[in-house]
Design a protein around this motif. Sequence first.
Motif, PDB file in Angstrom:
ATOM      1  N   LEU A  90      15.966 -10.794  -3.392  1.00 12.07           N
ATOM      2  CA  LEU A  90      15.980  -9.331  -3.467  1.00 12.07           C
ATOM      3  C   LEU A  90      15.104  -8.668  -2.413  1.00 12.07           C
ATOM      4  CD1 LEU A  90      15.664  -9.087  -7.350  1.00 12.07           C
ATOM      5  CD2 LEU A  90      17.720  -8.646  -6.007  1.00 12.07           C
ATOM      6  N   VAL A  91      14.065  -9.371  -1.981  1.00 12.61           N
ATOM      7  CA  VAL A  91      13.078  -8.719  -1.105  1.00 12.61           C
ATOM      8  C   VAL A  91      13.007  -9.363   0.285  1.00 12.61           C
ATOM      9  CG1 VAL A  91      10.623  -8.171  -0.822  1.00 12.61           C
ATOM     10  CG2 VAL A  91      11.711  -7.934  -3.070  1.00 12.61           C
ATOM     11  N   ILE A  92      12.837 -10.679   0.335  1.00  8.56           N
ATOM     12  CA  ILE A  92      12.576 -11.325   1.630  1.00  8.56           C
ATOM     13  C   ILE A  92      13.861 -11.471   2.454  1.00  8.56           C
ATOM     14  CG2 ILE A  92      11.577 -13.326   2.785  1.00  8.56           C
ATOM     15  CD1 ILE A  92       9.578 -11.723   1.108  1.00  8.56           C
ATOM     16  N   LEU A  93      14.894 -12.091   1.864  1.00 10.10           N
ATOM     17  CA  LEU A  93      16.096 -12.382   2.657  1.00 10.10           C
ATOM     18  C   LEU A  93      16.789 -11.134   3.214  1.00 10.10           C
ATOM     19  CD1 LEU A  93      17.675 -15.491   0.896  1.00 10.10           C
ATOM     20  CD2 LEU A  93      16.583 -15.353   3.139  1.00 10.10           C
ATOM     21  N   PRO A  94      16.940 -10.048   2.406  1.00 10.80           N
ATOM     22  CA  PRO A  94      17.599  -8.879   2.999  1.00 10.80           C
ATOM     23  C   PRO A  94      16.875  -8.367   4.249  1.00 10.80           C
ATOM     24  CG  PRO A  94      17.390  -8.609   0.627  1.00 10.80           C
ATOM     25  CD  PRO A  94      16.617  -9.838   0.989  1.00 10.80           C
TER      26      PRO A  94
ATOM     27  N   MET B 222       0.049  -4.314  -9.849  1.00 13.16           N
ATOM     28  CA  MET B 222      -0.902  -4.459  -8.740  1.00 13.16           C
ATOM     29  C   MET B 222      -0.550  -3.494  -7.628  1.00 13.16           C
ATOM     30  SD  MET B 222      -2.650  -7.719  -7.204  1.00 13.16           S
ATOM     31  CE  MET B 222      -3.858  -7.615  -5.901  1.00 13.16           C
ATOM     32  N   VAL B 223      -1.598  -2.889  -7.078  1.00 15.86           N
ATOM     33  CA  VAL B 223      -1.429  -1.954  -5.963  1.00 15.86           C
ATOM     34  C   VAL B 223      -2.223  -2.507  -4.782  1.00 15.86           C
ATOM     35  CG1 VAL B 223      -1.883   0.388  -5.143  1.00 15.86           C
ATOM     36  CG2 VAL B 223      -1.101   0.007  -7.498  1.00 15.86           C
ATOM     37  N   PHE B 224      -1.549  -2.589  -3.631  1.00 14.45           N
ATOM     38  CA  PHE B 224      -2.136  -3.269  -2.478  1.00 14.45           C
ATOM     39  C   PHE B 224      -2.672  -2.278  -1.444  1.00 14.45           C
ATOM     40  CE2 PHE B 224       1.005  -5.988  -4.379  1.00 14.45           C
ATOM     41  CZ  PHE B 224       0.467  -7.262  -4.310  1.00 14.45           C
ATOM     42  N   GLN B 225      -3.601  -2.764  -0.659  1.00 16.73           N
ATOM     43  CA  GLN B 225      -4.156  -1.941   0.418  1.00 16.73           C
ATOM     44  C   GLN B 225      -3.057  -1.479   1.376  1.00 16.73           C
ATOM     45  OE1 GLN B 225      -7.350  -3.900   2.468  1.00 16.73           O
ATOM     46  NE2 GLN B 225      -7.539  -2.325   4.013  1.00 16.73           N
ATOM     47  N   GLN B 226      -2.150  -2.388   1.712  1.00 15.29           N
ATOM     48  CA  GLN B 226      -1.087  -2.051   2.670  1.00 15.29           C
ATOM     49  C   GLN B 226       0.210  -1.621   1.976  1.00 15.29           C
ATOM     50  OE1 GLN B 226      -1.577  -1.733   5.802  1.00 15.29           O
ATOM     51  NE2 GLN B 226      -3.600  -2.646   5.932  1.00 15.29           N
ATOM     52  N   PHE B 227       0.106  -1.118   0.769  1.00 12.11           N
ATOM     53  CA  PHE B 227       1.231  -0.557  -0.017  1.00 12.11           C
ATOM     54  C   PHE B 227       2.286  -1.605  -0.377  1.00 12.11           C
ATOM     55  CE2 PHE B 227       0.384   2.357   3.706  1.00 12.11           C
ATOM     56  CZ  PHE B 227      -0.761   2.912   3.171  1.00 12.11           C
ATOM     57  N   GLU B 228       2.813  -2.281   0.645  1.00 10.20           N
ATOM     58  CA  GLU B 228       3.835  -3.312   0.426  1.00 10.20           C
ATOM     59  C   GLU B 228       5.059  -2.797  -0.312  1.00 10.20           C
ATOM     60  OE1 GLU B 228       3.562  -5.766   2.178  1.00 10.20           O
ATOM     61  OE2 GLU B 228       1.410  -6.008   2.514  1.00 10.20           O
ATOM     62  N   LEU B 229       5.471  -1.572   0.018  1.00 10.19           N
ATOM     63  CA  LEU B 229       6.772  -1.118  -0.468  1.00 10.19           C
ATOM     64  C   LEU B 229       7.836  -1.969   0.209  1.00 10.19           C
ATOM     65  CD1 LEU B 229       6.338   2.754  -0.487  1.00 10.19           C
ATOM     66  CD2 LEU B 229       6.151   1.157  -2.382  1.00 10.19           C
ATOM     67  N   PHE B 230       9.022  -2.037  -0.403  1.00 12.37           N
ATOM     68  CA  PHE B 230      10.102  -2.815   0.191  1.00 12.37           C
ATOM     69  C   PHE B 230      10.858  -1.918   1.164  1.00 12.37           C
ATOM     70  CE2 PHE B 230       9.849  -4.607  -4.299  1.00 12.37           C
ATOM     71  CZ  PHE B 230       8.872  -5.520  -3.943  1.00 12.37           C
ATOM     72  N   PRO B 231      10.730  -2.151   2.467  1.00 11.61           N
ATOM     73  CA  PRO B 231      11.223  -1.181   3.459  1.00 11.61           C
ATOM     74  C   PRO B 231      12.740  -1.039   3.479  1.00 11.61           C
ATOM     75  CG  PRO B 231      10.433  -3.171   4.534  1.00 11.61           C
ATOM     76  CD  PRO B 231      10.048  -3.289   3.095  1.00 11.61           C
ATOM     77  N   HIS B 232      13.449  -2.053   2.947  1.00 13.67           N
ATOM     78  CA  HIS B 232      14.910  -1.994   2.990  1.00 13.67           C
ATOM     79  C   HIS B 232      15.479  -1.269   1.784  1.00 13.67           C
ATOM     80  CE1 HIS B 232      13.772  -5.348   0.538  1.00 13.67           C
ATOM     81  NE2 HIS B 232      15.008  -5.570   0.157  1.00 13.67           N
ATOM     82  N   LYS B 233      14.622  -0.809   0.888  1.00 20.85           N
ATOM     83  CA  LYS B 233      15.098  -0.136  -0.326  1.00 20.85           C
ATOM     84  C   LYS B 233      14.592   1.305  -0.348  1.00 20.85           C
ATOM     85  CE  LYS B 233      16.538  -3.856  -2.815  1.00 20.85           C
ATOM     86  NZ  LYS B 233      17.970  -3.930  -3.021  1.00 20.85           N
ATOM     87  N   LYS B 234      15.441   2.194  -0.871  1.00 22.05           N
ATOM     88  CA  LYS B 234      15.004   3.564  -1.064  1.00 22.05           C
ATOM     89  C   LYS B 234      13.875   3.611  -2.087  1.00 22.05           C
ATOM     90  CE  LYS B 234      19.361   5.788   0.048  1.00 22.05           C
ATOM     91  NZ  LYS B 234      20.537   6.502  -0.462  1.00 22.05           N
ATOM     92  N   VAL B 235      13.150   4.711  -2.079  1.00 18.15           N
ATOM     93  CA  VAL B 235      12.019   4.863  -2.986  1.00 18.15           C
ATOM     94  C   VAL B 235      12.435   4.579  -4.425  1.00 18.15           C
ATOM     95  CG1 VAL B 235      10.541   6.624  -4.040  1.00 18.15           C
ATOM     96  CG2 VAL B 235      10.649   6.408  -1.538  1.00 18.15           C
TER      97      VAL B 235
END
Lengths: 233, 240
Positions: free
Chosen positions: A147-151, B81-94
């Motif tokens: 869901l996260v890495i491969l895409p 968990m909340v990270f310093q660098q946010f680590e949102l998934f960039p390929h997904k909308k909010v």
Amino acid sequence: MDQLLNELDWSVIVQYKDLFIRGVVTTIELTVVAICIGLLIGLILGFMQISGKKWLVIPAKLYVDLFRGTPLFLQILTIHFAVLPTLFEDILGLETPDAMVSAFVALSMNAGAYISEIFRGGILSIEKGQMEAARSLGMTYAQAMRLVILPQAVKRMLPPLGNEFIALLKDTSLVTVIAVNDITYAAFVTAKNTFVRWSPYIAAGVMYLVLTLILSRIVFHLEKRFNTSSKKG
Amino acid sequence: MITVENLNKYFGDHHVLKEINVQIQEREVVCVIGPSGSGKSTFLRCLNLLERVSSGRIVVNGFDLTDPKTDINRVRTDVGMVFQQFELFPHKKVLDNITLAPIHVRKMEKAEAEKKALALLEKVGLEEKADAYPGELSGGQKQRVAIARALAMDPKLMLFDEPTSALDPEMVKEVLDVMKQLAGEGMTMVVVTHEMGFAREAGDRVLFMDDGKILEEGTPEQIFEQPRHERLKSFLSKVL
């Protein structure tokens, strides 16, 4: 001048058109099958390499070193004249399959080695924090990968994969040596039988050029699709 | 809610966490302060096993994390968990960032997950960004989305790893405000932070870490008004 015109006799292409048509079909078949099986082998080897488990990493690395470190030409000869005859006749007691099978096996296994490196690089290029964020939400390793890495990784893999596919398409020409009727074989046979030197090879070149252009357009469109479905981030 | 006993952590030969013992109660907000490299983040990351523990025992929500039979994925669903660098998934909308885990881990219906995500976005003041991609947000907005993403799993406990350290100064407040609101609602929180103002205002208890040890702990008043250790005094004199 007369001789040159004689060597540019295009009627021989028409005369041998069946050979060329079969050549184009075979070249496409070899490319498509080697891409599909190569992707599968590459995916498995890629995951073996990033697993961090020695008993998976070492065989995968040996495989990749072997297939990247020896010429594909030699691999085709070895598989066709040594590996498959030994396997089928001596061990299984069956008839040796025809040269097309050897071609599929050699090209797929070779492509798998190169593709695994592309997978590995693509997955490792995704920041470690993405996996941690996914895992911290309770996802399993497999879910996080899927869901996260491969895409994200696929987007980065596409340009090198495109290069690999085009290289593969051209490398299929090597199977001419085991008398598989691909485009190069058609040109070679036509030139040999008709004594026309230039036309068959030029025609073959044009055919490859058209095929590689089509393939690179397909890859280009895939890249564009992946780019619009995930904006910068 | 959290019990840490004799926790030790090594990176190779480097002894990063030394005999840590802590108890954290439900609804408590614990801030962890200390100089860089003191092991604060490593300590926090041990609490949901993003770091492997070398020795000792950690019990979170009744699950013994150091027991190899414990299903760590199950434990993590209750620990945001909340990270310093946010680590949102960039390929997904909010919106999809927030619904991803509820749908795939909690097996929630998509419509329900989206309804909940929108409510959480409203809570962090970003409902109009539901269809944006993370790349289109400012740092402060990203971090607020990251908080909403963690909250979507209904965690019993939230871990914050320097949540404002990567932000431009003018965006720190919007994130801290969301965290204060959470603290006010009774969320159990462990916050590694350099924001002494936040620790003082929202913290129930402050842990001061130095060189892999908890050197001093107490209420914000005790830590900031009457520090005992010389090391803590000199640290505070530099950061306040």
